[in-house]
Design a protein around this motif. Sequence first.
Motif, PDB file in Angstrom:
ATOM      1  N   ILE A  29      40.099  13.933  25.091  1.00 10.78           N
ATOM      2  CA  ILE A  29      40.139  12.542  24.653  1.00 10.78           C
ATOM      3  C   ILE A  29      40.842  11.634  25.659  1.00 10.78           C
ATOM      4  O   ILE A  29      40.443  10.515  25.878  1.00 10.78           O
ATOM      5  CB  ILE A  29      40.818  12.454  23.269  1.00 10.78           C
ATOM      6  N   THR A  38      32.787  13.214  25.459  1.00 12.68           N
ATOM      7  CA  THR A  38      33.372  12.605  24.279  1.00 12.68           C
ATOM      8  C   THR A  38      32.336  11.824  23.496  1.00 12.68           C
ATOM      9  O   THR A  38      32.421  11.732  22.271  1.00 12.68           O
ATOM     10  CB  THR A  38      34.554  11.690  24.662  1.00 12.68           C
ATOM     11  N   ARG A  39      31.338  11.264  24.154  1.00 10.35           N
ATOM     12  CA  ARG A  39      30.263  10.596  23.427  1.00 10.35           C
ATOM     13  C   ARG A  39      29.516  11.603  22.554  1.00 10.35           C
ATOM     14  O   ARG A  39      29.148  11.313  21.421  1.00 10.35           O
ATOM     15  CB  ARG A  39      29.284   9.917  24.392  1.00 10.35           C
ATOM     16  N   TRP A  42      31.662  12.192  19.421  1.00  4.22           N
ATOM     17  CA  TRP A  42      31.658  11.105  18.435  1.00  4.22           C
ATOM     18  C   TRP A  42      30.305  10.981  17.749  1.00  4.22           C
ATOM     19  O   TRP A  42      30.229  10.656  16.570  1.00  4.22           O
ATOM     20  CB  TRP A  42      32.065   9.796  19.094  1.00  4.22           C
ATOM     21  N   LYS A  43      29.229  11.242  18.483  1.00  3.72           N
ATOM     22  CA  LYS A  43      27.921  11.225  17.847  1.00  3.72           C
ATOM     23  C   LYS A  43      27.822  12.358  16.825  1.00  3.72           C
ATOM     24  O   LYS A  43      27.199  12.205  15.761  1.00  3.72           O
ATOM     25  CB  LYS A  43      26.812  11.360  18.906  1.00  3.72           C
ATOM     26  N   VAL A  45      30.378  13.601  15.122  1.00  2.00           N
ATOM     27  CA  VAL A  45      31.170  13.183  13.969  1.00  2.00           C
ATOM     28  C   VAL A  45      30.383  12.191  13.121  1.00  2.00           C
ATOM     29  O   VAL A  45      30.383  12.264  11.891  1.00  2.00           O
ATOM     30  CB  VAL A  45      32.505  12.568  14.438  1.00  2.00           C
ATOM     31  N   HIS A  46      29.688  11.268  13.796  1.00  2.95           N
ATOM     32  CA  HIS A  46      28.863  10.292  13.085  1.00  2.95           C
ATOM     33  C   HIS A  46      27.770  10.987  12.275  1.00  2.95           C
ATOM     34  O   HIS A  46      27.501  10.618  11.117  1.00  2.95           O
ATOM     35  CB  HIS A  46      28.242   9.328  14.104  1.00  2.95           C
ATOM     36  N   LEU A  76      39.720   6.265  16.786  1.00  2.81           N
ATOM     37  CA  LEU A  76      38.452   6.044  16.087  1.00  2.81           C
ATOM     38  C   LEU A  76      37.893   4.669  16.410  1.00  2.81           C
ATOM     39  O   LEU A  76      36.683   4.506  16.622  1.00  2.81           O
ATOM     40  CB  LEU A  76      38.651   6.203  14.581  1.00  2.81           C
ATOM     41  N   ALA A  79      36.358   4.711  19.854  1.00  2.00           N
ATOM     42  CA  ALA A  79      35.036   5.341  19.915  1.00  2.00           C
ATOM     43  C   ALA A  79      33.948   4.327  19.636  1.00  2.00           C
ATOM     44  O   ALA A  79      32.898   4.318  20.297  1.00  2.00           O
ATOM     45  CB  ALA A  79      34.959   6.490  18.908  1.00  2.00           C
ATOM     46  N   GLU A  80      34.192   3.440  18.670  1.00  5.57           N
ATOM     47  CA  GLU A  80      33.193   2.418  18.366  1.00  5.57           C
ATOM     48  C   GLU A  80      33.130   1.379  19.473  1.00  5.57           C
ATOM     49  O   GLU A  80      32.043   0.928  19.858  1.00  5.57           O
ATOM     50  CB  GLU A  80      33.523   1.742  17.036  1.00  5.57           C
ATOM     51  N   ASP A  86      30.090   4.172  15.135  1.00 11.20           N
ATOM     52  CA  ASP A  86      31.027   3.897  14.058  1.00 11.20           C
ATOM     53  C   ASP A  86      31.412   5.205  13.373  1.00 11.20           C
ATOM     54  O   ASP A  86      30.605   5.838  12.703  1.00 11.20           O
ATOM     55  CB  ASP A  86      30.397   2.933  13.042  1.00 11.20           C
ATOM     56  N   VAL A  87      32.649   5.630  13.575  1.00  9.00           N
ATOM     57  CA  VAL A  87      33.150   6.835  12.913  1.00  9.00           C
ATOM     58  C   VAL A  87      34.351   6.478  12.047  1.00  9.00           C
ATOM     59  O   VAL A  87      35.204   7.320  11.774  1.00  9.00           O
ATOM     60  CB  VAL A  87      33.543   7.928  13.943  1.00  9.00           C
TER      61      VAL A  87
END
Length: 281
Positions: A29, A38-39, A42-43, A45-46, A76, A79-80, A86-87
Motif C-alpha cells: 500500500i 494495488t488497483r 481495490w477492484k 474488494v469492490h 479507502l 483508492a477512490e 469506490d470501496v
Amino acid sequence: RRAMASLWMLLVCANAAAALLVCLYLWLIAWPRWKRETRVLWKMVHTLAQLHREKKRRLHVVIFAQKGPKTPEQILAGAEERFGIDVSTGGGSGGGGGGSMKIDFVFIETELIDLLHAETWPRFTMIGQSYGSMVVAWRGFQTATPDLYFDTTGAAFTLPLGKLCGARCAAYVHYPTISTDMLAMVYSRRPSYNHDSAIASSKLASLVKCVYYFLFAGLYGVAGAFANVVFVNSSWTRDHIEALWRLSPAPTVLYPPVNVEALAALPFASAGGGGGGSSGG
C-alpha cells in the motif's frame, strides 16, 4: 465471467456460519511503484462488496498492509481518488441496514516489512524474501484467522500458512517469483541483471546457483499446490505458472482492470479527419 465463477465457488465452498472472513495479503500500500497491483486489490474488494450485496453472502474483508501514517478511512478514500474505485464502507450504495461490507486492516510493523525488501537479502534473495513474506503473513494470521485467504502479491510461500490456519486459499500472480527463463539462463551460464558475470564465468559457482534455483523452483511449485484457485494476469504468466505449479489447479487468466472511462470521454477526432496535430489545446 469464468474468473467470477471461480471466485464465487470459492466463497460458497468456504465454511462459515456467520460472516465469511476474507483476508487479502497486501504489503504494497505504501509503495508507489506497485500502483498496478494495488488497483487489482481495490477492484477485487469492490467485486467482493458487490457479491456481498447481490448474492447475500455475508463477507468481512481484512487487508494485511504495511503500517504507515494513513488511517483506514484515508486509505479507502485514496483508492477512490486514485483509481476511481469506490470501496467505502459507508451506508451509501448498499441501502440501509447491513448492506455494506465490513473492511478492516491489520497493519504490519515496519521491521517485519523490511524482510520483504531485496536489499535485506544481498545473497539468496528469493528465499530470503519468501521467508520474509511468511513472517509477515503469520503476523497477520495471529490477528485475523481467515476463512478465505487471497494472496495478491505473488507471495506463494504464504499459501501453506493460510492452509495451516484452516483457510481456503487463492492466488493472483502478476509475475512468477522464479521463471523457466531464469532457470534456462543460469543453466546456460548467460550473464544477466540477476546473474552476475563472475558467477556465470565459473563452472562451480554456476553449478551451485543452478542447484539453488532448481531447488527453489521445486519448493515454489509445492507452495503453489496449496492454492484452491489460481488467477494470473497474462498468458505469459499462465505458461510459466503451468510449468512450475504442476500440482495446483489450472490457472485462469484474469487481465488487470484498466480504467478506460476517462479515455472514452476524450474528444477523439474521427478516423477520416486528417491533420496529425491535435486541435484545441
